[in-house]
Write a protein that holds these residues in place. Sequence first.
Motif, PDB file in Angstrom:
ATOM      1  N   ALA A  17       0.762  -1.176  -0.196  1.00  0.00           N
ATOM      2  CA  ALA A  17      -0.003  -0.034  -0.073  1.00  0.00           C
ATOM      3  C   ALA A  17       0.846   1.502  -0.008  1.00  0.00           C
ATOM      4  CB  ALA A  17      -0.987   0.068   1.298  1.00  0.00           C
ATOM      5  N   PHE A  18       1.889   1.257   0.790  1.00  0.00           N
ATOM      6  CA  PHE A  18       2.972   2.205   0.964  1.00  0.00           C
ATOM      7  C   PHE A  18       3.528   2.819  -0.639  1.00  0.00           C
ATOM      8  CE2 PHE A  18       7.275   3.819   1.363  1.00  0.00           C
ATOM      9  CZ  PHE A  18       7.234   5.202   1.791  1.00  0.00           C
ATOM     10  N   PHE A  19       3.913   1.601  -1.180  1.00  0.00           N
ATOM     11  CA  PHE A  19       4.712   1.984  -2.610  1.00  0.00           C
ATOM     12  C   PHE A  19       3.670   2.210  -3.706  1.00  0.00           C
ATOM     13  CE2 PHE A  19       8.401  -0.332  -0.704  1.00  0.00           C
ATOM     14  CZ  PHE A  19       9.278   0.506  -1.105  1.00  0.00           C
ATOM     15  N   GLY A  20       2.256   1.648  -3.451  1.00  0.00           N
ATOM     16  CA  GLY A  20       1.429   1.933  -4.444  1.00  0.00           C
ATOM     17  C   GLY A  20       0.935   3.415  -4.344  1.00  0.00           C
ATOM     18  N   ILE A  21       0.960   3.913  -2.970  1.00  0.00           N
ATOM     19  CA  ILE A  21       0.494   5.286  -2.866  1.00  0.00           C
ATOM     20  C   ILE A  21       1.612   6.340  -3.352  1.00  0.00           C
ATOM     21  CG2 ILE A  21      -0.283   7.191  -1.429  1.00  0.00           C
ATOM     22  CD1 ILE A  21      -1.714   4.969   0.329  1.00  0.00           C
ATOM     23  N   ALA A  22       2.784   5.833  -3.170  1.00  0.00           N
ATOM     24  CA  ALA A  22       4.050   6.373  -3.466  1.00  0.00           C
ATOM     25  C   ALA A  22       4.246   6.739  -4.967  1.00  0.00           C
ATOM     26  CB  ALA A  22       5.355   5.809  -3.112  1.00  0.00           C
ATOM     27  N   ARG A  23       3.604   5.890  -5.659  1.00  0.00           N
ATOM     28  CA  ARG A  23       3.718   5.916  -7.155  1.00  0.00           C
ATOM     29  C   ARG A  23       2.781   6.909  -7.763  1.00  0.00           C
ATOM     30  NH1 ARG A  23       4.606   0.956 -11.181  1.00  0.00           N
ATOM     31  NH2 ARG A  23       5.085   2.688 -12.102  1.00  0.00           N
ATOM     32  N   LEU A  24       1.751   7.235  -6.946  1.00  0.00           N
ATOM     33  CA  LEU A  24       1.088   8.427  -7.405  1.00  0.00           C
ATOM     34  C   LEU A  24       1.337   9.734  -6.625  1.00  0.00           C
ATOM     35  CD1 LEU A  24      -2.556   6.472  -6.582  1.00  0.00           C
ATOM     36  CD2 LEU A  24      -1.298   6.493  -8.830  1.00  0.00           C
ATOM     37  N   SER A  25       2.319   9.847  -5.898  1.00  0.00           N
ATOM     38  CA  SER A  25       2.783  11.147  -5.454  1.00  0.00           C
ATOM     39  C   SER A  25       3.179  12.007  -6.429  1.00  0.00           C
ATOM     40  CB  SER A  25       3.972  10.975  -4.729  1.00  0.00           C
ATOM     41  OG  SER A  25       4.742  12.195  -4.154  1.00  0.00           O
ATOM     42  N   ASP A  26       2.983  13.429  -6.288  1.00  0.00           N
ATOM     43  CA  ASP A  26       3.420  14.432  -7.105  1.00  0.00           C
ATOM     44  C   ASP A  26       4.798  14.888  -7.210  1.00  0.00           C
ATOM     45  OD1 ASP A  26       0.509  14.844  -7.994  1.00  0.00           O
ATOM     46  OD2 ASP A  26       0.076  16.241  -6.383  1.00  0.00           O
ATOM     47  N   HIS A  27       5.561  14.205  -6.344  1.00  0.00           N
ATOM     48  CA  HIS A  27       6.895  14.824  -6.268  1.00  0.00           C
ATOM     49  C   HIS A  27       7.503  13.541  -6.971  1.00  0.00           C
ATOM     50  CE1 HIS A  27       5.655  17.551  -3.193  1.00  0.00           C
ATOM     51  NE2 HIS A  27       5.196  16.772  -2.618  1.00  0.00           N
ATOM     52  N   ALA A  28       8.540  14.006  -7.714  1.00  0.00           N
ATOM     53  CA  ALA A  28       9.161  13.066  -8.622  1.00  0.00           C
ATOM     54  C   ALA A  28      10.344  12.150  -7.679  1.00  0.00           C
ATOM     55  CB  ALA A  28       9.974  13.788  -9.899  1.00  0.00           C
ATOM     56  N   TRP A  29      11.005  13.031  -6.647  1.00  0.00           N
ATOM     57  CA  TRP A  29      11.672  12.218  -5.686  1.00  0.00           C
ATOM     58  C   TRP A  29      11.042  11.096  -5.002  1.00  0.00           C
ATOM     59  CZ3 TRP A  29      10.954  12.407  -0.498  1.00  0.00           C
ATOM     60  CH2 TRP A  29      10.087  13.422  -0.017  1.00  0.00           C
ATOM     61  N   VAL A  30       9.979  11.104  -4.825  1.00  0.00           N
ATOM     62  CA  VAL A  30       9.262  10.024  -4.077  1.00  0.00           C
ATOM     63  C   VAL A  30       8.573   8.989  -5.293  1.00  0.00           C
ATOM     64  CG1 VAL A  30       7.019   9.400  -2.814  1.00  0.00           C
ATOM     65  CG2 VAL A  30       8.368  11.312  -2.438  1.00  0.00           C
ATOM     66  N   ARG A  31       8.063   9.593  -6.399  1.00  0.00           N
ATOM     67  CA  ARG A  31       7.318   8.785  -7.296  1.00  0.00           C
ATOM     68  C   ARG A  31       8.405   7.551  -8.121  1.00  0.00           C
ATOM     69  NH1 ARG A  31       5.637  12.501  -9.678  1.00  0.00           N
ATOM     70  NH2 ARG A  31       6.951  12.686 -11.694  1.00  0.00           N
ATOM     71  N   ILE A  32       9.500   8.510  -8.521  1.00  0.00           N
ATOM     72  CA  ILE A  32      10.326   7.587  -9.366  1.00  0.00           C
ATOM     73  C   ILE A  32      11.183   6.571  -8.507  1.00  0.00           C
ATOM     74  CG2 ILE A  32      12.565   7.713 -10.745  1.00  0.00           C
ATOM     75  CD1 ILE A  32      11.813  10.633 -11.504  1.00  0.00           C
ATOM     76  N   PRO A  33      11.667   6.975  -7.262  1.00  0.00           N
ATOM     77  CA  PRO A  33      12.160   5.400  -6.793  1.00  0.00           C
ATOM     78  C   PRO A  33      11.088   4.346  -6.391  1.00  0.00           C
ATOM     79  CG  PRO A  33      13.130   7.603  -5.679  1.00  0.00           C
ATOM     80  CD  PRO A  33      11.855   7.938  -6.620  1.00  0.00           C
ATOM     81  N   ALA A  34       9.999   4.864  -6.009  1.00  0.00           N
ATOM     82  CA  ALA A  34       9.084   3.689  -5.724  1.00  0.00           C
ATOM     83  C   ALA A  34       8.738   2.831  -6.887  1.00  0.00           C
ATOM     84  CB  ALA A  34       7.770   4.421  -5.362  1.00  0.00           C
TER      85      ALA A  34
END
Length: 297
Positions: A87-104
């Motif tokens: 759930a954490f990584f799924g939500i992280a992939r929807l983040s508006d911040h590239a530094w969160v979205r890309i590593p996830a």
Amino acid sequence: MSSVLYDAQGPRAKRRNILYTAVFLVALAALAWWVYTSLDDKGQLEWALWKPFFSGTEAYSTYIWPGLQNTLKAAALAMVIALPLGAFFGIARLSDHAWVRIPAAVAVEFFRAIPVLVLMIFGMALYSQYTNVSSDDRPLYAVVTGLVLYNASVLAEIVRAGILALPKGQSEAAMAIGLRKGQLMRLILLPQAVTTMLPAIVSQLVVIVKDTALGGAVLTFPELLSSANTMSGYYGANVIASFTVVAVIFVVINFSLTSFASWLERRLRRGKKSTGAVLGAQDVANVAGTAATGAER
């Protein structure tokens, strides 16, 4: 009478379907008879091979129950860790911040592309060379590690797809009344997406239970399936009987899991049914005011 999905069958179609059904039943009966006669000719249906499972509890207490305990322990640990991590990584992939979205995204795609057996073997080597985990506990640690890494990445995609499947109007309406993105995800999107995601999540949990057998086949993890090999050797090469009993146990476990999920899904859907009440202008103003107050905090 026509249906929404197809037209009503005519007389010829009905006769054809009856014929197909009869042919299928005859073929199925022939297959069952061939299996029965083949096993009987090989002596696999002799009572001596099946007796340990129907007279006494030695087979269950010595082999099946310890193996089942290890299977359930590994599966439960993997589920408890993989669900929140996915759930954490799924939500992280929807983040508006590239530094969160890309590593996830990189982590999810990487572990989703590697076979779970490779992850288990890698975990076994890792715990052997770089940790102080005892040799008795390494197989369990390696199996749980492989299951968590692989299934968390799959669950992350399930969560992401479930959220993206919701109508965009849900997000737009929530933002219009002043909800922040965290509030939007927690109060609006996730509660609705859970019901949609539940069947896929349960299917993945069933995969976790079955994949514990990989640890027994390769890492000498004493789970349920590996106990069948030891058991069949002890009771005189009753391989068919041992694996049949183990297969029935797996079917019961997975069927119970899917049945519980179906019941939970129906309960969630009933709980989300609207009462049909129409909100007045004052009610809408109160909701908007509450949301705005929360957004200012």
